[in-house]
Design an enzyme around this catalytic site. Structure first.
Site, PDB file in Angstrom:
ATOM      1  N   SER A 181       0.802  -1.219   0.000  1.00 43.18           N
ATOM      2  CA  SER A 181       0.000   0.000   0.000  1.00 43.18           C
ATOM      3  C   SER A 181       0.839   1.275   0.000  1.00 43.18           C
ATOM      4  CB  SER A 181      -0.945   0.003   1.214  1.00 43.18           C
ATOM      5  OG  SER A 181      -0.203  -0.167   2.412  1.00 43.18           O
ATOM      6  N   HIS A 207       0.221   5.186   6.789  1.00 45.53           N
ATOM      7  CA  HIS A 207       0.688   5.384   5.431  1.00 45.53           C
ATOM      8  C   HIS A 207       1.353   6.756   5.274  1.00 45.53           C
ATOM      9  CE1 HIS A 207      -2.226   2.077   4.931  1.00 45.53           C
ATOM     10  NE2 HIS A 207      -1.396   1.692   3.980  1.00 45.53           N
ATOM     11  N   ASP A 252       4.668  -7.942   6.395  1.00 46.56           N
ATOM     12  CA  ASP A 252       5.217  -9.171   6.983  1.00 46.56           C
ATOM     13  C   ASP A 252       5.598  -8.924   8.434  1.00 46.56           C
ATOM     14  OD1 ASP A 252       6.183 -11.188   4.442  1.00 46.56           O
ATOM     15  OD2 ASP A 252       5.868  -9.085   3.966  1.00 46.56           O
TER      16      ASP A 252
END
Length: 1438
Positions: free
Chosen positions: A387, A642, A501
């Protein structure tokens, strides 16, 4: 009136409180048996951390906003609760029964619960049903005799759920859903507000439990029409939005306006996980307990800040009321404020001035090599990732959290192409300044399959396992895109993956292991490598994600923490310093290391049109701060996870700058708060940096990311990191001095120039990217390194610093270099001699081998070992905090290969002066075989010395053998000739190419554990510099390698290897001074039990030690030299026809061994007469013509009896008897060479071995003088004096004038026993394997050592003979006659060595008899305690 089936009263389910049981029970039972509910037993055993505190006055709280858990008297639940028709509670009942136990922990007086069996309910209950349940609950409470309805505080849980997951739908649908649900609850809440005083109501939303398998709740779901919103990011954002809607609605409602009534929304958001932590903790199925614990934890969070995620398997930390806030949270005491500020535009970020780069032109021709790729040559851009690369929220306004779901691909740092560089800073917009025709960048918004995504195939929420799929999709798009030339166009592909991850690693550490992470990336890169031509791949390393916690934990910054927690549970759920947090840091670091390791394999540099370059600017990230020190939220999208457009611009700039920085010099940290600074390609470095074009000349790249020193300065050499090294030094010969490193082929005279600044082990010229040396590697770890050499000059030059190597130096010169180095270090004011850690690299031996054939004794392996041992012993004793690299010398075979393989290019005429002994022997000659054997013996000496363990006894010092030079592979050219590009013009010395490879190989060796070190150097290999690892960050030693030196194989015999040329000559000499070993025809011996070899082999128990004459050191002839080392067996190698030696154990086979057990000096004349008669009677002996070698050794028994009859055993008597024996030989035997061996220092031997023998000490049982003389007594001191006088008397006797008058007669004293040394084992205790069981006589091993010492003495000039015996085991200790000195040495033929004799004798006397220090040369200790008697040397005949 009984409860309706849909009513579940937790107050009636409480088990442990006092009072009678309620009327309604399960299946008619009057009491609920807690033993039937294992969840309760598990909860009772649960380590509940909270300390219960009731109100100090025991008066219940006056306000719901100051309500403590201990004030609760009654707990109930209504709503979506199913009751079973059996005695066993349903999953909902069990879950809230467990919850009641948590409340009971604070107030044990809550009431016992009872439940009426009920029917199943539908997931979505009606408003009517809720109102009826509330009515029945109120009636039950009023009728409860144990409950003070007006004054007791009550906790009511209202359970409801949506029929589907439409609460995760877009905002408009969501708002309507919340309003509809609230209308269903209104009548019930109104009723409770009107009828029930003192109540705290939880609105528990179980919507997300609907449809989840294994959640422990009995709810079912209907399908939802907006199922596309179930991926992680949109689901998380909509969860947050749903919660905010509820919170805002309840906060402003009438239900939170009074002091006795409060309603709080408790969201039950679901988090899937497969980690069985809680199950292990509780030893039970954790499902229902997880529900209750989750609800409790949610209640312990302030309203508006509830972020607890429901997971059945993630480890829970039970939250407790704090001292500052001991109350149940309401909207009022939480200071709740609506969290949806009006969205505002963010400041634009762009370049205010056009990008002014001087050279924006492409290459003249389209390059075919990626290593000559200019920026303007790039025609296509692409990107893979998650993203961040998809651009989620990049263009969202401040506060518009829902807009985080928008993928602003046109603003993405690595692939976005919206507008231009003046308003949007992205990598494509920078590239378009060089090539306006660039293609592939994304524009606008949308997912990866949208029209504007183009070659941005990043997928929101992607993990490393998704990367191969993205790569395949990208390649397919490229191949089918008509706007690009797939084969010809140069492409930049940026790959960035790993954050997701790490955010999930704690859920399954196997799935998200560093190994799996890099495996997925490798698959993707391998696919690109195989499928995509002309590609430059940016592999951007995963960022340091732990910094996210700083943003999350700072309450001064508004962040939707529910979103953050759900997106990155494994980073935010654990406290800094916890085991889990520490593991996160470790995994994060390993992810980064694995990226470097993969690329450093150079697997992606096998094609000239493809490469992968790690861009490391994200590896060390600091959260940007405001001037007040608060995390600056302007760098983030509204979800605080983000990137904002601002950060995308900085990331694009950092990536661009990384792409232009040479590998090894790339920035690993970007200052996001600095001004945007887009650098330009330099006029010199025009190309995008790759591994190959970053290396200049003989430079190297160090890919290590962790360059830190130890947290505190280590005190152990086994815990030293590269960055801890503060000093480098080097010792050796011309190779280390740098002779001829940069000499050109036509500059043979320039070989004398010593380019020390380029020397592999100590040079410091330039930087690593241009000059590869060990110091330049170490300077990457510690820029303050000291001691390296610069420029040119000899060892005395100030710029040589601690490079004290000297051209032409041999092993014997090493001690002098050591002392000079030590002095320089101590005198250097920049070096803290005691505190600084040092690396000293030692390489020696090449010059010794080059001159070996000139004097095989002087350059023997034994002497090589002794000199090296002496030098290392000084370093060990004098220099603290040191790691010594002991490097093997260059094998002569490689010199021969280079030199002789190019006779037209190498200076053959100068070979004699360069390295004659290596270059002159013919192939398959005896001389060459001898050279190879000696080379192997030298190498074994290095290994034996290090493996002796003598340098591993101090914690701050170690010597490590670095074996990379043991086997060299020299590349050959196409014509078959050796490649001379690695050699100086003399074809012998290494040039800079060679030195660079030496440096790399040495560094790699230093990081390899012992037992796994590379012992081969391929000069043509691409040797990558290794890095310390997280697990092994230290320079390796024996100890930190957990290595044990291999056990030496059992020695099968005590034979020796014969490395000498036989030199058989047909002419028999007439002078004893020209006597060669091959001239000896007869051997004989006189003496006592040491010559009859008593005890040489073990005896049977309780049997007397026997004589093994065939193994006697001076006269035994059993077997051959390969199995038994004796003087006759050595002589047999020169003359196989020799006679006179003893064999076996019987007197009949004694030969000319006339020694007798117990003999004294007074017996020598008789033994001499007997020997002469035997010779005369032996028909095999030509008395007149045969040369005879007689060895006389006597005196031990004289010393043993001296104290009782000092006159009979005086020095005068001793010398007189021996003279009588010598006179007999002088008068009756022609052609004779007599060895007179000095008596050993017996008192020292007695002291060194006393008390450690299986049998009584022979010297004590046979020698009454020793038995009756205590340690250090006057009597024992007198014996020592007599012992020395015996030795000096014999020396004087041998030089009597009349023994010098005959040309065919010589008496030579062999003094190897003068300074007796007790041999030591590896534990530095006396090594009894050299002695027989009585510890007085010698074993076969001892006889072998005596034979070697005697033979070597015979080949040493008079006045320069070794005066001590070397008890170290080696099969190659035998010296050889040299071409210059082929004779057995006598006083007369020793004359040319007079000057050397006088100098060396003085030196040996001082060095050999220093009792305070172990004799370095032979690694034993001397038994003398005082200065020995030194006799003045006789005047040599003129």
């Amino acid at each position: 009136m009984g409860l309706r089936p849909h009513l579940f009263l937790l107050g009636l389910l409480l088990l442990l409180g006092p009072g009678p049981t309620q009327a309604h029970t399960f299946l008619g039972k009057n009491t609920l048996d807690e033993q039937l509910w294992p969840e309760l037993r598990s909860l009772r055993a649960f380590p509940f951390p909270c300390k219960p505190k009731k109100s100090e006055s025991n008066v219940p709280a006056m306000s719901v906003h100051t309500l403590k858990p201990s004030d609760i008297k009654f707990v109930a639940a209504i709503g979506n609760v199913k009751s079973n028709d059996t005695w066993k509670p349903s999953s909902e009942e069990a879950a809230f029964l467990s919850f009641s136990e948590i409340i009971r922990h604070f107030n044990p007086s809550v009431l016992k619960p009872v439940c009426i069996p009920g029917k199943e309910v539908v997931p979505q209950i009606s408003a009517e049903d809720l109102w009826i349940q509330a009515e029945e609950l109120v009636e039950n409470m009023k009728n409860n005799q144990q409950l003070d309805f007006q004054n007791d505080w009550k906790l009511i849980n209202v359970l409801f759920s949506n029929a589907n997951l439409c609460h995760l739908c877009p905002s408009a649908q969501q708002d309507k859903l919340v309003t509809d649900n609230m209308s269903k609850l209104t009548r019930m809440l109104d009723y409770l507000l009107q009828e029930v005083p003192k109540v705290f109501v939880n609105i528990v939303d179980l919507s997300e439990a609907v449809g989840h398998q294994g959640n422990g709740l009995s709810l079912e779901a209907e399908p939802c029409k907006c199922s596309e919103m179930t991926s992680k990011l949109p689901r998380t954002v909509m969860q947050w939005s749903y919660q905010e809607n509820w919170e805002g609605l309840l906060n402003s409602s009438k239900y939170n306006q009074e002091d006795s009534f409060a309603v709080v929304f408790q969201p039950f958001f679901y988090e899937t996980s497969s980690s069985p932590h809680l199950k292990e903790l509780l030893h039970q199925d954790p499902t229902t307990l997880s529900v209750s614990l989750n609800l409790w934890n949610i209640m312990m969070q302030p309203a508006g800040q509830k972020i607890e995620l429901f997971s059945t398997n993630v480890k829970r930390f039970i939250k407790c009321p704090s001292q500052e806030m001991p109350y149940l949270f309401t909207y009022r005491n939480s200071n709740y404020l609506p969290r949806l500020p009006e969205p505002t535009e963010k400041l634009e970020l762009g370049l205010t001035m056009p990008l002014q780069c001087p050279n924006k032109d492409p290459s003249d021709k389209i390059p075919t090599s990626v290593h000559r790729l200019r920026v303007a040559d790039i025609k296509v851009v692409a990107a893979l990732g998650d993203s961040i690369t998809a651009g989620n929220g990049a263009g969202a306004k401040t506060g518009d959290i829902l807009d985080v779901l928008t993928e602003y691909r046109g603003l993405s740092w690595s692939i976005g192409g919206d507008e231009d560089l003046s308003s949007v800073i992205t990598l494509p917009n920078i590239l378009r300044e060089f090539n306006p025709s660039l293609k592939g960048f994304s524009v606008g918004t949308g997912k990866q399959n949208s029209a504007g995504a183009f070659f941005n195939q990043a997928v929101s929420g992607a993990q490393s396992r998704d990367l191969p799929g993205e790569a395949m999709m990208l390649v397919n798009l490229m191949k089918n895109h008509t706007g690009i030339n797939f084969k010809e166009d140069w492409k930049i592909i940026t790959v960035f993956i790993g954050g997701n991850d790490l955010c999930d690693f704690c859920k399954d550490m196997d799935v998200y292991s560093p190994e799996n992470y890099i495996s997925h990336i490798k698959r993707a890169l391998d696919f690109l490598h195989a499928e995509v031509p002309r590609a430059f791949v940016n592999l951007v390393n995963v960022l340091e994600i732990s910094s996210l916690q700083e943003l999350y934990n700072d309450n001064r910054v508004y962040c939707p923490r529910l979103i953050l927690m759900n997106l990155c549970l494994c980073v935010l759920n654990f406290k800094e310093g916890s085991e889990e947090y520490t593991k996160l840091i470790e995994i994060n670091k390993k992810y980064q290391e694995k990226i470097h390791e993969l690329v450093n394999t150079r697997r992606y540099d096998t094609k000239d049109d493809f490469t992968v370059v790690v861009q490391p600017f994200f590896e060390n990230v600091n959260i940007p701060k405001t001037e007040e020190g608060v995390p600056d939220s302007s760098y983030f999208a509204p979800d605080c996870f983000h990137f904002s457009k601002k950060t995308h611009g900085h990331a694009a700039t950092a990536l661009w700058n990384n792409m232009l920085e040479p590998i090894g010099q790339k920035a690993t940290q970007h200052d996001f708060q600095s001004d945007i600074n887009i650098t330009c390609p330099s006029q010199v470095e025009l190309y995008l940096s790759t591994f190959k074009n970053s290396v200049k000349g003989n430079g190297s790249l160090l890919p290590c990311t962790d360059l830190a020193s130890s947290p505190t300065q280590p005190t152990s050499v086994h815990a030293v990191r590269p960055a801890d090294i503060q000093v480098v030094a080097a010792l050796g010969d011309s190779l280390t001095a740098g002779s001829g490193i940069r000499s050109k082929p036509s500059e043979l005279p320039n070989l004398t120039t010593q380019y020390r600044g380029l020397s592999y082990s100590s040079g410091g010229d330039g930087i690593l990217e241009y000059v590869t040396t060990l110091p330049n590697i170490l300077r990457k770890f510690n820029q303050h390194l000291k001691g390296y050499a610069l420029g040119t000059g000899d060892a005395t030059d100030t710029k040589a610093f601690f490079n004290q190597a000297v051209p032409g130096a041999k092993a014997k010169d090493l001690v002098g270099q050591v002392w000079t180095l030590v002095q320089r270090m101590k005198e250097n004011d920049k070096v803290n001699f005691k505190a600084d850690w040092k690396i000293i690299t030692v390489m020696i031996g090449g010059s010794d081998l080059c001159d070996y054939c000139t004097d095989s004794n002087l350059y023997s392996a034994v002497n090589f070992y002794e000199h090296l041992c002496n030098a290392l012993d000084i370093l060990h004793r004098e220099v603290p905090r040191t790691l010594v690299n002991l490097v093997d010398f260059m094998n002569p075979a490689i010199i021969r290969q280079a030199f002789l393989g190019n006779p037209n290019k190498c200076p053959v005429k100068q070979s004699s002066s360069l390295c004659n002994c290596v270059l002159s022997p013919l192939e398959n000659s005896e001389e060459l075989a001898k050279l190879k054997a000696v080379t192997k013996a030298y190498q074994n000496s290095l290994r034996e010395l290090v493996e002796s363990g003598r340098y591993d006894i101090r914690e701050n010092f170690s010597v490590v053998l670095q074996p990379f030079f043991s086997n060299i592979q020299l590349p050959t050219l196409q014509d078959g000739h050796p490649d001379l590009s690695f050699f100086a013009p003399d074809c012998i010395h290494p040039n800079q190419n060679f030195h660079s490879q030496l440096s790399r190989a040495l560094w790699v060796n230093m990081l390899e554990p012992l037992g796994k070190k590379t012992d081969t150097l391929d000069l043509a290999a691409n040797i990558s510099l290794s890095c310390p690892t997280k697990d092994v960050p230290f320079l390796t030693t024996l100890k930190n390698s957990n290595y044990t030196y291999p056990t030496k194989p059992a020695i099968e015999n005590w034979g020796s290897d014969f490395l000498c040329a036989a030199n058989n000559l047909s002419t028999v000499p007439t002078s004893v001074h020209e006597l060669r070993p091959s001239d000896i025809k007869v051997v004989a011996a006189l003496g006592d039990s040491l010559t009859t070899a008593v005890g040489a082999c073990p005896s049977k128990p309780n049997e007397k030690l026997g004589s093994w004459r065939g193994l006697s050191w001076s006269i035994g002839g059993d077997g051959v030299l390969e199995n038994h080392t004796t003087l006759p067996n050595i002589l047999k190698m020169f003359n196989p026809e020799i006679i006179g030696f003893s064999t076996g154990t019987e007197k009949e086979t004694a030969g000319l061994n006339v020694a007798v057990e117990g003999a004294k000096a007074e017996d020598m004349p008789a033994q001499a007469k007997a020997l002469v008669e035997l010779m005369k009677m032996d028909p095999k002996i030509n008395l007149e013509k045969d040369w005879k070698l007689i060895t006389l050794f006597i005196g031990s028994n004289d010393l043993c009896h001296h104290c009782y009859k000092p006159r009979n055993y005086s020095v005068m008597e001793y010398v007189q008897h021996i003279q009588q024996a010598l006179d007999i030989f002088y008068e009756q035997l022609p052609r004779v060479f007599i060895n007179v061996v000095e008596v050993m220092e017996l008192t020292g031997l007695h002291q060194g071995l006393g008390g450690r023998c299986r049998m009584p000490l022979g010297a004590q049982s046979e020698c009454t003088c020793f038995r009756d003389s205590p340690e250090n007594s006057p009597e024992l001191l007198e014996l020592k004096k007599v012992n020395k006088d015996f030795q000096s008397g014999i020396f004087q006797l041998s030089n009597q004038q009349h023994y010098l008058e005959r040309e065919d007669f010589a008496v030579v004293v062999q003094p190897f026993f003068r300074n007796t040394i007790v041999p030591l084992n590896h534990r530095e205790a006396a090594d009894l394997t050299f002695f027989s069981e009585d510890c007085f006589h010698f074993s076969e091993r001892g006889h072998a050592e005596m034979a070697i010492a005697l033979w070597n003495n015979m080949l040493e000039p008079v006045g320069n003979k070794t005066t001590s015996n070397n008890f170290t085991y080696s099969r190659t200790k035998l010296k050889c006659p040299s071409l210059e000195s082929p004779y057995l040495f006598t006083l007369k033929n020793s004359q040319p060595q007079k000057e050397q004799q006088q100098q060396t004798e003085t030196k040996k006397t001082v060095e050999a008899i220093n009792w305070a220090v172990p004799l370095a040369a032979i690694c034993g200790f001397l038994v003398w305690e005082q200065e020995p008697f030194v006799l003045a040397q006789p005047e040599l005949p003129k």
